[in-house]
Scaffold this active site. Structure first.
Site, PDB file in Angstrom:
ATOM      1  N   ALA A 180    -109.293  15.829  13.452  1.00 44.31           N
ATOM      2  CA  ALA A 180    -108.870  14.872  14.494  1.00 44.31           C
ATOM      3  C   ALA A 180    -107.603  15.377  15.327  1.00 44.31           C
ATOM      4  CB  ALA A 180    -108.948  13.484  13.574  1.00 44.31           C
ATOM      5  N   GLN A 199    -114.791  18.712  12.060  1.00 48.17           N
ATOM      6  CA  GLN A 199    -115.234  17.447  11.545  1.00 48.17           C
ATOM      7  C   GLN A 199    -115.249  16.412  12.420  1.00 48.17           C
ATOM      8  OE1 GLN A 199    -112.332  17.542   7.739  1.00 48.17           O
ATOM      9  NE2 GLN A 199    -111.361  18.800   9.030  1.00 48.17           N
ATOM     10  N   HIS A 245    -119.239  16.149  10.363  1.00 44.93           N
ATOM     11  CA  HIS A 245    -119.268  14.757  10.083  1.00 44.93           C
ATOM     12  C   HIS A 245    -120.104  13.944  11.298  1.00 44.93           C
ATOM     13  CE1 HIS A 245    -115.562  15.408   7.845  1.00 44.93           C
ATOM     14  NE2 HIS A 245    -116.648  15.651   6.868  1.00 44.93           N
ATOM     15  N   CYS A 301    -134.323  -0.266  13.871  1.00 47.06           N
ATOM     16  CA  CYS A 301    -135.512   0.555  14.498  1.00 47.06           C
ATOM     17  C   CYS A 301    -136.756  -0.331  14.469  1.00 47.06           C
ATOM     18  CB  CYS A 301    -135.397   1.684  13.819  1.00 47.06           C
ATOM     19  SG  CYS A 301    -136.456   3.091  14.445  1.00 47.06           S
ATOM     20  N   ASN A 329    -101.085  22.526  12.276  1.00 46.23           N
ATOM     21  CA  ASN A 329    -100.859  21.091  12.011  1.00 46.23           C
ATOM     22  C   ASN A 329     -99.478  20.704  11.991  1.00 46.23           C
ATOM     23  OD1 ASN A 329    -103.058  18.957  11.234  1.00 46.23           O
ATOM     24  ND2 ASN A 329    -101.569  18.734   9.615  1.00 46.23           N
ATOM     25  N   ILE A 348    -100.463  20.931  18.614  1.00 45.98           N
ATOM     26  CA  ILE A 348    -101.600  21.858  18.888  1.00 45.98           C
ATOM     27  C   ILE A 348    -101.843  22.317  20.093  1.00 45.98           C
ATOM     28  CG2 ILE A 348    -104.260  22.034  18.783  1.00 45.98           C
ATOM     29  CD1 ILE A 348    -103.737  20.027  16.353  1.00 45.98           C
TER      30      ILE A 348
HETATM   31  P1  NAD Z   1    -106.782  13.491   9.594  1.00 42.90           P
HETATM   32  O1  NAD Z   1    -106.390  12.321  10.621  1.00 42.90           O
HETATM   33  O2  NAD Z   1    -106.750  13.319   8.154  1.00 42.90           O
HETATM   34  O3  NAD Z   1    -105.771  14.839   9.934  1.00 42.90           O
HETATM   35  C1  NAD Z   1    -105.152  14.887  11.373  1.00 42.90           C
HETATM   36  C2  NAD Z   1    -104.082  15.739  11.316  1.00 42.90           C
HETATM   37  O4  NAD Z   1    -103.776  16.248  12.483  1.00 42.90           O
HETATM   38  C3  NAD Z   1    -103.042  15.301  10.621  1.00 42.90           C
HETATM   39  O5  NAD Z   1    -102.354  15.970   9.535  1.00 42.90           O
HETATM   40  C4  NAD Z   1    -101.772  15.213  11.819  1.00 42.90           C
HETATM   41  O6  NAD Z   1    -100.546  15.554  11.386  1.00 42.90           O
HETATM   42  C5  NAD Z   1    -102.403  16.409  12.593  1.00 42.90           C
HETATM   43  N1  NAD Z   1    -102.172  16.059  14.150  1.00 42.90           N
HETATM   44  C6  NAD Z   1    -102.351  14.928  14.665  1.00 42.90           C
HETATM   45  N2  NAD Z   1    -102.040  15.073  16.258  1.00 42.90           N
HETATM   46  C7  NAD Z   1    -101.471  16.418  16.424  1.00 42.90           C
HETATM   47  C8  NAD Z   1    -101.009  17.264  17.220  1.00 42.90           C
HETATM   48  N3  NAD Z   1    -101.052  16.652  18.644  1.00 42.90           N
HETATM   49  N4  NAD Z   1    -100.559  18.558  16.950  1.00 42.90           N
HETATM   50  C9  NAD Z   1    -100.440  18.780  15.735  1.00 42.90           C
HETATM   51  N5  NAD Z   1    -100.929  18.023  14.657  1.00 42.90           N
HETATM   52  C10 NAD Z   1    -101.572  17.093  15.001  1.00 42.90           C
HETATM   53  O7  NAD Z   1    -108.016  14.063  10.194  1.00 42.90           O
HETATM   54  P2  NAD Z   1    -109.193  14.956   9.510  1.00 42.90           P
HETATM   55  O8  NAD Z   1    -108.455  16.024   8.678  1.00 42.90           O
HETATM   56  O9  NAD Z   1    -110.064  15.613  10.915  1.00 42.90           O
HETATM   57  O10 NAD Z   1    -109.988  14.046   8.703  1.00 42.90           O
HETATM   58  C11 NAD Z   1    -110.395  12.984   9.197  1.00 42.90           C
HETATM   59  C12 NAD Z   1    -111.469  12.669   9.153  1.00 42.90           C
HETATM   60  O11 NAD Z   1    -111.441  11.612  10.546  1.00 42.90           O
HETATM   61  C13 NAD Z   1    -112.579  13.515   9.770  1.00 42.90           C
HETATM   62  O12 NAD Z   1    -113.673  13.587   8.823  1.00 42.90           O
HETATM   63  C14 NAD Z   1    -113.393  13.172  11.221  1.00 42.90           C
HETATM   64  O13 NAD Z   1    -114.499  13.169  10.924  1.00 42.90           O
HETATM   65  C15 NAD Z   1    -112.691  11.738  11.425  1.00 42.90           C
HETATM   66  N6  NAD Z   1    -111.843  11.392  12.630  1.00 42.90           N
HETATM   67  C16 NAD Z   1    -112.501  12.130  13.791  1.00 42.90           C
HETATM   68  C17 NAD Z   1    -112.049  11.956  14.952  1.00 42.90           C
HETATM   69  C18 NAD Z   1    -112.319  12.593  16.346  1.00 42.90           C
HETATM   70  O14 NAD Z   1    -113.652  12.951  16.420  1.00 42.90           O
HETATM   71  N7  NAD Z   1    -111.662  12.677  17.422  1.00 42.90           N
HETATM   72  C19 NAD Z   1    -110.930  11.063  15.129  1.00 42.90           C
HETATM   73  C20 NAD Z   1    -110.370  10.288  13.805  1.00 42.90           C
HETATM   74  C21 NAD Z   1    -111.157  10.616  12.883  1.00 42.90           C
END
Ligand code: NAD
Length: 254
Positions: free
Chosen positions: A29, A106, A126, A160, A225, A243
């Site tokens: 994310a 993910q 996911h 459905c 991260n 990032i």
């Molecule tokens: P997470 O929220 O657990 O971790 C995200 C990580 O990204 C955090 O550790 C944070 O410190 C870091 N982060 C956030 N913005 C950042 C940036 N600009 N630069 C550097 N680091 C940054 O997310 P995860 O590990 O993907 O797991 C959570 C679950 O959430 C996944 O299964 C996913 O499917 C789902 N999810 C997806 C989305 C999406 O599709 N955009 C959004 C939220 C959650």
């Protein structure tokens, strides 16, 4: 090593990318936060606002299904207006250059596809929240249709015609992982010599097993991260910076 600052992180990453034959980006994310979509665990993330609805509760309760769709459409403006960020564009550049065969993600936001990576080469562990499916017959439904049904029924989640429940095409906690996507992710991980974990807390399993598999099968591991992860110690390079800023120099205009 942990990069001491952004410049060092970019420089070390450039060297690793240069010497790699096959790069596999693995995203979470965090790569999408700069596009306006919050992550789960950062302050202000989804997790801090809502307890996720586990799959068994979605199946068991009409009210939970209604709530799940309420939450999905509450995010619609953010999701629909988000455009690929610098991280997505840098990874699309690696893909176009033939350096990365695919991206394992993910994320459920469809932004890798929108950045120009072929849908077949975006391995979604996911699922995807930009459309819906019937959990029984797997018929695809568009969100506009679901929204119209909700509006017409006072917010009752539709089923459905086969009787199955309709859900965003995402994998909830407690729901089985998609086998084919998991297998392909593992194959790609075994076949790469540089694995980039980008924007994931590496707390969600089994996805978090992929960086471990990469290391075990001889690849170098980079973790980008903002916050530390449990796997930082085993990584060849850790960049605790933003990032978009870290990956921006790797965007190649086309
Ligand atoms: P997470 O929220 O657990 O971790 C995200 C990580 O990204 C955090 O550790 C944070 O410190 C870091 N982060 C956030 N913005 C950042 C940036 N600009 N630069 C550097 N680091 C940054 O997310 P995860 O590990 O993907 O797991 C959570 C679950 O959430 C996944 O299964 C996913 O499917 C789902 N999810 C997806 C989305 C999406 O599709 N955009 C959004 C939220 C959650």
């Amino acid at each position: 090593m942990i990069a001491s600052d952004l410049e060092t992180g970019r420089r070390e990453l450039a060297q690793l990318l240069d010497s790699a034959r096959v790069v596999l980006p693995f995203t979470g994310a965090g790569i999408s936060t700069e596009t306006g979509i919050p992550d789960f665990r950062s302050p202000g993330g989804f997790w801090t606002k809502f307890r996720p609805i586990p799959f068994d509760e979605f199946l068991a309760s009409q009210e939970m299904r209604n709530e799940s769709w309420r939450r999905r459409f509450a995010l619609e403006e953010q999701l629909a207006s988000a455009r690929p960020g610098r991280g997505h564009r840098a990874l699309a550049s690696l893909y176009r250059a033939g350096k990365a065969p695919a991206v394992v993600t993910q994320n459920i936001d469809n932004l890798h596809q929108e950045s120009g990576i072929a849908a077949d080469d975006v391995i979604e562990l996911h699922g995807n929240t930009t459309y819906a499916i019937c959990l029984q017959c797997e018929q695809r439904y568009e969100l506009a249709w679901v929204q119209a049904q909700l509006a017409a029924s006072g917010g009752r989640a539709p089923d459905c015609s086969c009787g199955g429940h309709i859900k965003t095409a995402t994998i909830s906690f407690g729901q089985a992982m998609p086998d084919a996507a998991m297998r392909r992710a593992e194959e790609l991980t075994r076949g790469c010599d540089l694995f980039l974990s980008i924007g994931s807390s590496l707390l969600v399993w089994p996805a978090a097993g992929l960086p471990l598999l990469a290391k075990r099968t001889g690849a170098r591991l980079v973790i980008i991260n903002r916050e530390p992860t449990e796997f930082d110690d085993m990584a060849d390079l850790v960049v605790h910076e933003d990032i978009g800023s870290t990956l921006e120099p790797f965007i190649i205009a086309h």
